[in-house]
Scaffold this motif. Structure first.
Motif, mmCIF file in Angstrom:
data_model
loop_
_atom_site.group_PDB
_atom_site.id
_atom_site.type_symbol
_atom_site.label_atom_id
_atom_site.label_comp_id
_atom_site.label_asym_id
_atom_site.label_seq_id
_atom_site.Cartn_x
_atom_site.Cartn_y
_atom_site.Cartn_z
ATOM 1 N N ALA A 202 0.679 -1.277 -0.079
ATOM 2 C CA ALA A 202 0.142 0.054 -0.136
ATOM 3 C C ALA A 202 0.774 1.158 0.119
ATOM 4 O O ALA A 202 2.028 1.070 0.125
ATOM 5 C CB ALA A 202 -1.054 -0.059 1.317
ATOM 6 N N SER A 203 0.173 2.258 -0.443
ATOM 7 C CA SER A 203 1.043 3.628 -0.307
ATOM 8 C C SER A 203 0.070 4.821 0.381
ATOM 9 O O SER A 203 -1.127 4.533 0.687
ATOM 10 C CB SER A 203 1.327 4.090 -1.578
ATOM 11 O OG SER A 203 0.201 4.793 -2.236
ATOM 12 N N GLY A 204 0.754 5.830 0.918
ATOM 13 C CA GLY A 204 0.135 6.882 1.392
ATOM 14 C C GLY A 204 -0.966 6.666 2.365
ATOM 15 O O GLY A 204 -0.794 5.755 3.257
ATOM 16 N N SER A 205 -2.094 7.162 2.076
ATOM 17 C CA SER A 205 -3.409 7.290 3.027
ATOM 18 C C SER A 205 -3.854 5.769 3.385
ATOM 19 O O SER A 205 -4.451 5.381 4.261
ATOM 20 C CB SER A 205 -4.462 8.078 2.567
ATOM 21 O OG SER A 205 -4.604 7.977 1.421
ATOM 22 N N GLU A 206 -3.510 4.588 2.479
ATOM 23 C CA GLU A 206 -3.992 3.254 2.624
ATOM 24 C C GLU A 206 -2.887 2.651 3.285
ATOM 25 O O GLU A 206 -3.430 1.134 3.618
ATOM 26 C CB GLU A 206 -4.327 2.531 1.052
ATOM 27 C CG GLU A 206 -5.440 3.377 0.488
ATOM 28 C CD GLU A 206 -5.377 5.023 0.165
ATOM 29 O OE1 GLU A 206 -5.978 5.841 0.659
ATOM 30 O OE2 GLU A 206 -4.672 5.306 -0.744
ATOM 31 N N VAL A 207 -1.873 2.838 3.749
ATOM 32 C CA VAL A 207 -1.120 2.165 4.260
ATOM 33 C C VAL A 207 -1.630 1.966 5.878
ATOM 34 O O VAL A 207 -1.729 0.895 6.566
ATOM 35 C CB VAL A 207 0.363 2.806 4.592
ATOM 36 C CG1 VAL A 207 1.266 1.883 5.508
ATOM 37 C CG2 VAL A 207 1.127 2.941 3.343
ATOM 38 N N GLY A 208 -2.175 3.001 6.320
ATOM 39 C CA GLY A 208 -2.779 2.645 7.658
ATOM 40 C C GLY A 208 -4.067 1.910 7.485
ATOM 41 O O GLY A 208 -4.134 0.995 8.615
ATOM 42 N N LEU A 209 -4.798 1.692 6.574
ATOM 43 C CA LEU A 209 -5.819 0.450 6.322
ATOM 44 C C LEU A 209 -5.044 -0.504 6.172
ATOM 45 O O LEU A 209 -5.633 -1.645 6.668
ATOM 46 C CB LEU A 209 -6.745 0.888 4.875
ATOM 47 C CG LEU A 209 -7.044 2.084 4.817
ATOM 48 C CD1 LEU A 209 -8.143 2.436 3.405
ATOM 49 C CD2 LEU A 209 -8.222 2.694 6.070
ATOM 50 N N ALA A 210 -3.930 -0.615 5.636
ATOM 51 C CA ALA A 210 -3.241 -2.041 5.475
ATOM 52 C C ALA A 210 -2.827 -2.580 6.921
ATOM 53 O O ALA A 210 -3.142 -3.925 7.243
ATOM 54 C CB ALA A 210 -1.882 -2.064 4.348
#
Lengths: 660, 660
Positions: free
Chosen positions: A553-561
């Motif tokens: 994941a990158s950016g804001s979606e790393v937190g989701l990952a």
């Protein structure tokens, strides 16, 4: 020989080198070099300050050939003036594979090529950037060290492109009085007469933008000289409209679009030789004329030597700083500063929008690196590119470090190229990621040239929310990653943002884009690590041995990952998370590292609030991609993430479905 | 109540609906609707001709809100005027997911939204396109059927964007006298005063571009009315500079950037109610004022009915043609025409540059479809977008069918959007593929809106040759394919070019790009097939049972694939060739078809003289890709293909290496 005769013969040297090189290549644009030869001869033999033996002298006058198709004008000048890396052989190899003398001037191919031009209008904005840099550095280091003119030559095409208006209005606003633009007013474009497509009163247009304008016969050297003198005295930027004949001297094709972009043909060239009284063979130059050019090439040597003396006489610290800046080296203490800041972030673990994290990083950077010059395309409060060290530059005061570029993304990007090319400063922008589309040509040119400009692109996904699909980037990450040589960063939290900024600043020979969120992001990098983990482009954020699932994941979606990883792990599904802040850097890593990071998990998931394009390199064509497959919508950001199924739950669900 | 009082109350209805909707959404831009309410009230209640009950009446006046962030101005107007699909409920749902009332006006969400705006400057160029369409259709069908004004409202941001200059100079050149642009001259942008970033004398700028200009107090209805009357009489396009106060009426925030892009806040709104004497609750309207608006909404009903009568009274053929054109349907005979042409191509099997094949196809198309309107951004002889049926449109004669757009790619693309949105015409462009970068924002908006514009992009690879890397597309195919909803075609020969043109024309609700070569291509489609093989996006060009190797290629590289196939087959390596003229159409096919085309060959090869991005979907991450991984160079086209290893031999070699 009268001085007019001498001038004419010197100008004819440009004309014949140009038309002969185009003819030999059987490709190219003879019309502009022939038409603008008189203007160029006067400028380069009587006004331009430069030193062919020291082509990178920081205080040289800059010359930008915005009408880059007229490249033979520039190549001829460089050869005639005695630049050592431009030989007659190079001219003979015009437009051949591997030669320095490319179809359009390419920065880095030879000394004296100040910028890559060809896409029209760009050069005008590059020149505006150079003039901004000169004025800023003059403010900082004084007129003793920095005091030069920036000249540019453009054609009708440059003036029709929208970027020219952005550049012109900006230059007029900032009162860049040492910017002098020659308009090769030959009334011809490729399709025919300019009047086929345009009726603009260019003088009135420039005056409306706070420029001084002068109208001359571009074939009369006295008028050219008088105009330059007048321009130098003006307290505004000056546009000199030079009425010229395209393909000047060619009996049949002069003044027509037939002279623009094709070889004149042997017959017409023979007739031109007769008409202009030029008795020499192709690429042959009379000795007196070459001598006269070479003497002109040495005109400013004394000025340069005096300047060197002044630099030598300057205080040690200032001299060292000046030299460091023009060497493009960062202050030696920079890494220590970053480390200290990273320690602080590891302690604080802030939850912040990455645009805010970027501002915090910039606060540290701008304190440590005095050569950064920031700005925003009228989105200062949204981009967060201003810091306590960056008061605004105003038309009458260049002591600031922040440019209000106005709603001019394109000229901003192109002028930043000019600032970087000038040397002594590191420009960074502020804009919305979606509007990178407005300035794509300039970003591409930065990448082609390999220069350090840094684009801060905030509001990097549907996280934009209510502004809706016109403002929500979906394909921009992919399309920017597609530009060869551009480093696209998309940091996941404050720590990664700091690291990406460091990488961008340390990349002296590549442009960078940093995509940042509008919305808050939790810290995902919780521990201090001296190593810049983003430097490899992708790294194990949450490692796992023999992971069944790897989430990239990158950016804001790393937190989701990270969130999904916890859930999956809780369900006994061994899951690994790889953060991918910069694909370009990742694919520069040794193959072993790439293989290790991509790994062997049977289930691979890519997560980015953007289209899939580019992610198959990580997850394979059968991988799971959680992202967008079309445009966004207007609504609350959080609602949109749910609506488009970009959530930790969606990741978990997709993994479980795949396992079932 | 005096007429001024009535006007003020009607304008205040817009103001309060706007500020209340923004407040309810807790997001949006109240400043422009409040500032421009007086101008809009005068325009829509006294001048604009439209019929809310028949919103698509072809001869209605067009209104473009170029400053799209002021969307509540438009939504308020539509509700007040009685457009049935804009309810009070819709206003209350401003900026919520799923609502019609998106943050920026979205074409297709509700009647009366003539175009999607938001990215600044675009709307001005859309309006120029609409005015071009009106004038062209008036020339063709007469003033009885086509005779309307095009109005647009822009802000300072629109005028700073370069595209505005391209649009303005084009409109002035073409003497689009029925184009009237209101400049909401409120001297404020997001960062603060316009004077932070700009000092342009807009009147002088517009006059330099051959516009009429008028300066008024934008809060004085009599001045607004007088200006519109004057503008309607002008033989030039007119810019009306309306001095307004952003956030007019808000005691503390009016005239400041605080009114631009955020809710005013309950307290300030309460104070505004007091200041403007508005005693109604949010979304509550006094009956007399709503009535007055609704009456105004019906003002032009009679005019429309009279127009319908005139249309009814027109000759049957003309009426049928007019209706067909505005229904966006192609002539019924078009497919037969294409079939006949395809038979001819199967017979002739021409070797041609696809830009030339395109011209040949256009010769057939323009003969069969009278509503095509072509053009070029000053590259007519290179793009080959002119045919025998397309004399040039000139400022004084719109009987032609070809627009010399000048060196204005961006305004060309945005004006084409306006032409398509207007209806009655199908615009196609001419430009170099590399310069698609200049007009990307407009191309994206066409895709977001789903409108039929066709971009002819020639010189589509390193085949450009000597012009070098500034002119050689490398990442453009990928970055254009990344735009959701854009159909990117890259035909392999004359037959595919004809088929791709047919597909583009038959796509009434999607924009297309057609990438074409500069260099000659052999025919690869040798037999006539009634079916349009390109319609599936990718198809078996050379089938093979249980092929060991499948080569996927597009455009100029299909010929190389065919050549390589022969060599490989000769070596006993069973090889199949799939032509991929349009990835987007391929991925819309049923999964079975996709699977069958991708197939199971152990060795998959992708060939395109461009970057790999996007090709993994065909060849997988372990497939062989023959293409570019960086910028091109200046040299002879054929030399470049060899230099970069894009040849039939390279394909064969890579396959053999993989097998070894």
């Amino acid at each position: 020989m009268t001085s007019l005769e001498k001038h004419n013969r010197m100008a004819n040297a440009i004309r014949f080198l140009s038309m002969d090189a185009v003819q030999k290549a059987n490709s190219g644009h003879p019309g502009l070099p022939m038409g603008a030869a008189d203007v160029a001869t006067v400028l380069f033999t009587r006004f331009m300050r430069f030193d062919p033996k020291n082509p990178n002298w920081p205080n040289r006058d800059r010359f930008v050939l915005s009408a880059g198709h007229g490249s033979m004008l520039l190549y001829s000048l460089l050869y005639l003036l005695g630049y050592e890396d431009m030989t007659l052989e190079d001219l003979k190899n015009f437009r051949q594979l591997g030669s320095k003398t490319a179809g359009h001037p390419e920065y880095g191919h030879a000394s004296g090529i100040e910028t890559t031009t060809g896409p029209l209008g760009q050069g005008i904005a590059n020149a505006v950037g150079m003039a901004i840099a000169e004025r800023k550095l003059a403010d900082e280091f004084g007129g003793e060290l920095m005091d030069h003119y920036t000249y540019a030559l453009c054609g009708d095409g440059c003036l029709m492109e929208g970027i020219s208006q952005e550049a012109i209005t900006l230059a007029g606003h900032l009162k860049l009085s040492k910017l002098i633009l020659f308009w090769d007013n030959n009334s011809i474009t490729i399709d025919g007469a300019v009047s086929l497509a345009d009726s603009t009163d260019q003088h009135a247009r420039f005056r409306a933008a706070n420029w001084h304008t002068i109208d001359i016969d571009g074939h009369n050297p006295d008028e050219v000289a008088a105009a330059i003198e007048e321009a130098q005295k003006s307290d505004k930027p000056t546009m000199i409209a030079c009425k010229t004949t395209i393909g000047y001297g060619a009996p049949k094709k002069a003044g027509t679009n037939k002279a623009h972009g094709s070889p004149l043909g042997d017959e017409e060239i023979a007739e031109t030789r007769k008409a202009l009284g030029w008795e020499y063979a192709p690429f042959e130059l009379p000795e007196d004329i070459l001598d006269a050019w070479r003497v002109a090439g040495l005109r400013s040597t004394k000025t340069r030597v005096e300047w060197e003396e002044r630099l030598k006489g300057t205080k040690t610290e200032i001299k060292a700083e000046f030299n460091r800046r023009f060497a493009g080296e960062l202050p030696g203490s920079f890494d220590r500063t970053v480390q200290k800041y990273k320690q602080q972030l590891a302690d604080e673990k802030p939850t912040l929008a990455s645009r805010k994290s970027s501002q915090n990083a910039l606060e540290v950077i701008n304190g440590a690196i005095p050569e950064t010059i920031g700005g925003s395309a009228d989105l200062t409060g949204s981009n967060n590119t201003n810091t306590s060290q960056t008061p605004s530059i105003t038309p009458d005061d260049f002591s600031g470090r922040f440019i209000h570029w106005g709603i001019r993304e394109h000229a901003m990007a192109a002028a930043m190229n000019g600032i970087a090319l000038h040397g002594g400063l590191i420009p960074y922008s502020g804009g919305f990621l979606i509007f990178s589309d407005y300035c794509r040509t300039s970003v591409r040119l930065a990448a082609l040239m390999g220069i350090r400009v840094i684009h801060v692109w905030t509001h990097d996904s549907i996280g934009v929310g209510e502004d809706g699909p016109t403002h929500e980037p979906v394909e921009q990450m992919a399309s920017l990653r597609a530009i060869p040589g551009l480093q696209m960063f998309r940091p996941a939290d404050a720590m990664e943002t700091a690291e990406c900024w460091q990488l961008a600043l340390e990349s002296a020979h590549a442009p960078s884009g940093i995509a940042l969120t509008r919305q808050n992001l939790p810290a995902v990098r919780l521990d201090y690590n001296e190593k810049n983990l983003c430097a490899t482009g992708a790294y194990d954020l949450i490692p796992a041995n023999e992971a069944e699932v790897t989430i990239f994941a990158s950016g804001s979606e790393v937190g989701l990952a990270v969130e999904a990883q916890k859930t999956l792990d809780g369900k006994g599904i061994s899951t690994r998370v790889v953060s991918v802040p910069c694909m370009e850097l990742f694919f520069e890593q040794p193959e072993d590292y790439q293989k290790a990071i991509i790994g062997n998990s049977p289930i691979k998931v890519g997560v980015e609030a953007a289209i899939r394009m580019g992610w198959d390199s990580f997850i394979g064509t059968d991988g799971i991609f959680i992202g967008m497959d079309g445009y966004g919508a207007s609504g609350k950001g959080a609602d949109l993430f749910k609506h488009f199924g970009i959530t930790a739950e969606a990741i978990v669900e997709a993994v479980e479905k795949k396992r079932a």
